[in-house]
Design an enzyme around this catalytic site. Structure first.
Site, mmCIF file in Angstrom:
data_model
loop_
_atom_site.group_PDB
_atom_site.id
_atom_site.type_symbol
_atom_site.label_atom_id
_atom_site.label_comp_id
_atom_site.label_asym_id
_atom_site.label_seq_id
_atom_site.Cartn_x
_atom_site.Cartn_y
_atom_site.Cartn_z
ATOM 1 N N ASN A 35 80.005 27.659 -42.607
ATOM 2 C CA ASN A 35 78.552 27.684 -42.791
ATOM 3 C C ASN A 35 78.147 28.622 -43.921
ATOM 4 O OD1 ASN A 35 75.975 26.665 -41.925
ATOM 5 N ND2 ASN A 35 75.535 28.706 -41.102
ATOM 6 N N ASP A 243 72.722 35.213 -40.110
ATOM 7 C CA ASP A 243 73.667 36.118 -40.756
ATOM 8 C C ASP A 243 74.393 35.436 -41.912
ATOM 9 O OD1 ASP A 243 74.883 34.442 -38.963
ATOM 10 O OD2 ASP A 243 76.128 35.965 -38.003
ATOM 11 N N ASP A 244 74.676 34.141 -41.769
ATOM 12 C CA ASP A 244 75.357 33.412 -42.843
ATOM 13 C C ASP A 244 74.457 33.262 -44.067
ATOM 14 O OD1 ASP A 244 77.544 33.127 -41.161
ATOM 15 O OD2 ASP A 244 76.864 31.199 -40.387
ATOM 16 N N ALA A 245 73.174 33.009 -43.849
ATOM 17 C CA ALA A 245 72.230 32.892 -44.966
ATOM 18 C C ALA A 245 72.057 34.228 -45.674
ATOM 19 C CB ALA A 245 70.890 32.377 -44.457
ATOM 20 N N ALA A 248 75.294 34.873 -47.664
ATOM 21 C CA ALA A 248 75.402 34.017 -48.847
ATOM 22 C C ALA A 248 74.485 34.498 -49.965
ATOM 23 C CB ALA A 248 75.077 32.575 -48.474
#
Length: 454
Positions: A35, A243-245, A248
């Site tokens: 992700n 958290d992934d956004a 990134a």
């Protein structure tokens, strides 16, 4: 702090870590490093993803989905593991229950993955390690050493408290709860910052970025004062994938040449955007640009008491006069906005304290507030004239003001100066207190008019 978006399209980022797919009614949902890679691609980054998957249909579906977004997948397929992290339908009935049949990633040889990373790492601007503590990165030191040999920064996001595995990383991203759990004794926020700086030295890190879902981020560096970047919108619609956004956006920004401060501010904006979406959402560079077009200072927003104390101290060091006012702001009217804009001109920084739901109900009666606390705070935080917003209970207002000690305390009620809550503490500290006339239509009359209209 004004922030600009660097050119994400030229960034080349190597992602390595735990690769998983979850399944809701057989619709695959990307998780962990997968992700993160998808988020990087949606932002415009050029991404290479390295990791171990099962030799199954989910791995193939994952490869197909990521390849469609131009992510280059370097997967090692292993029949002893499963790509599917947890298969269940929307009614939470197990579909497969395959996890117990497979070996953990810690038992899988990583030599081939490391060789693939070594062969490709020099083509990238940044290495991002996404560790969900499943075992793919059980020994991250060889990857970090390769990055150092190629003079490439390393960002780590880990679910583990074992930071020694990531010694030498440029930045480690943690939640506030993770940071607290690293230490055995209870710490207040100031003590946490001190202890966090000790971690930087202990594990040879450049920085820690601490995030609080819906409450902003804090950047901690060795020889710098901590930097709190508040949130603007505290309402959380869905925190899946936030958290992934954040990770990134941080990675794309640093890879594109942004400073760590600028990258952290952009990551905080990304967190706000994704929190307002449903599911493990991604975001685009356009959405970040739209958020920046509001013209709002990226250092403004909703804060805690400890954060506010630090921000006020920093403002005073810059000879900025800090104004403090309060109210319930249950229905935000044009008169409220005009009042706040007026008093903001009395200094350089405006703090607005918003009374919590319990206080409003106690003072205004049953049926109030109309808008709950976080919605009222979010509306106030979006006003251009407001720098920081904090909540308070009527019972602790005196303690709050005595704790943060603004330069100017402003009251808008018809009240004597000596009766203004917090006045004694502010004056004793060399500050001022003013009572300003404020013409407004009572909110209760507005509410009654609306109800009669219904």
């Amino acid at each position: 702090m004004q922030v600009n978006i660097p050119n994400f399209n030229e960034t080349r980022i190597l992602v390595a870590g735990d690769i998983m797919v979850n399944s809701y009614d057989a619709e695959p949902v990307l998780e962990a490093a997968a992700n993160v890679a998808l988020n990087l691609a949606c932002l415009g980054g050029q991404v290479s993803l390295f990791g171990i998957t099962g030799d199954d249909e989910f791995a193939q579906g994952l490869d197909d989905k990521l390849s469609s977004t131009d992510v280059i997948c370097h997967f090692i397929h292993n029949k002893l593991v499963s790509t599917l992290s947890n298969s269940f339908n929307l009614n939470s009935n197990p579909l497969g229950g395959t996890e117990e049949k497979h070996r953990p990633f810690t038992e899988i040889d990583k030599a081939k993955m490391l060789a693939m990373i070594e062969a490709n790492i020099g083509q990238h601007h940044l290495v991002l390690l996404s560790d969900y503590d499943l075992g793919t990165l059980s020994d991250a030191q060889p990857v970090i050493a390769l990055a150092h040999d190629n003079d490439i920064p390393v960002i780590v996001h880990t679910k583990s408290n074992k930071l020694s595995n990531f010694r030498g990383a440029s930045v480690i991203v943690l939640t506030i709860d993770q940071l607290r759990n690293i230490f055995t004794e209870t710490c207040n926020e100031n003590e946490l910052v001190i202890r966090a700086k000790e971690l930087l030295t202990q594990y040879e890190l450049n920085a820690l970025l601490i995030y609080r879902t819906g409450q902003g981020v804090t950047l901690i560096r060795t020889n710098e004062e901590e930097l709190h970047i508040p949130t603007i919108t505290p309402e959380i619609f869905d925190d899946n994938g936030v958290d992934d956004a954040l990770l990134a956006t941080l990675a794309c920004s640093i890879a594109a040449g942004a400073s760590l401060v600028q990258a952290s501010a952009l990551a905080n904006i990304a967190m706000d955007i994704v929190l307002a979406k449903k599911g493990a959402a991604t975001l685009s560079e356009v959405e970040i640009a739209q958020a920046l077009q509001s013209g709002k200072d990226c250092g403004s927003g909703i804060v805690t008491t400890e954060q506010l104390k630090t921000l006020i101290r920093q403002a005073k060091q810059l000879d900025q006069k800090v104004i403090f006012t309060k109210g319930s702001f249950d229905i935000l009217e044009s008169a409220d906005a005009s009042y706040l804009a007026k008093i903001a001109k009395l200094g350089q920084r405006l703090v607005v304290a918003v009374s919590d739901d319990e206080s409003v109900k106690r003072i205004r009666g049953a049926g109030r507030p109309i808008n709950h606390l976080y919605r009222r705070m979010a509306l106030i935080a979006k006003l251009d004239c407001v720098d920081w917003v904090i909540s308070y209970n009527e019972d602790n207002l005196q303690d709050l003001i005595a704790n943060v000690l603004p330069d100017l305390l402003v009251e808008h009620q018809d009240i004597n100066l000596e009766d203004v809550v917090g006045a004694e503490s502010v004056i004793a500290n060399g500050g001022e207190v003013q009572v300003i006339d404020f013409e407004e239509e009572p909110t209760s009359e507005i509410i009654n008019t609306v109800r009669l209209g219904d």
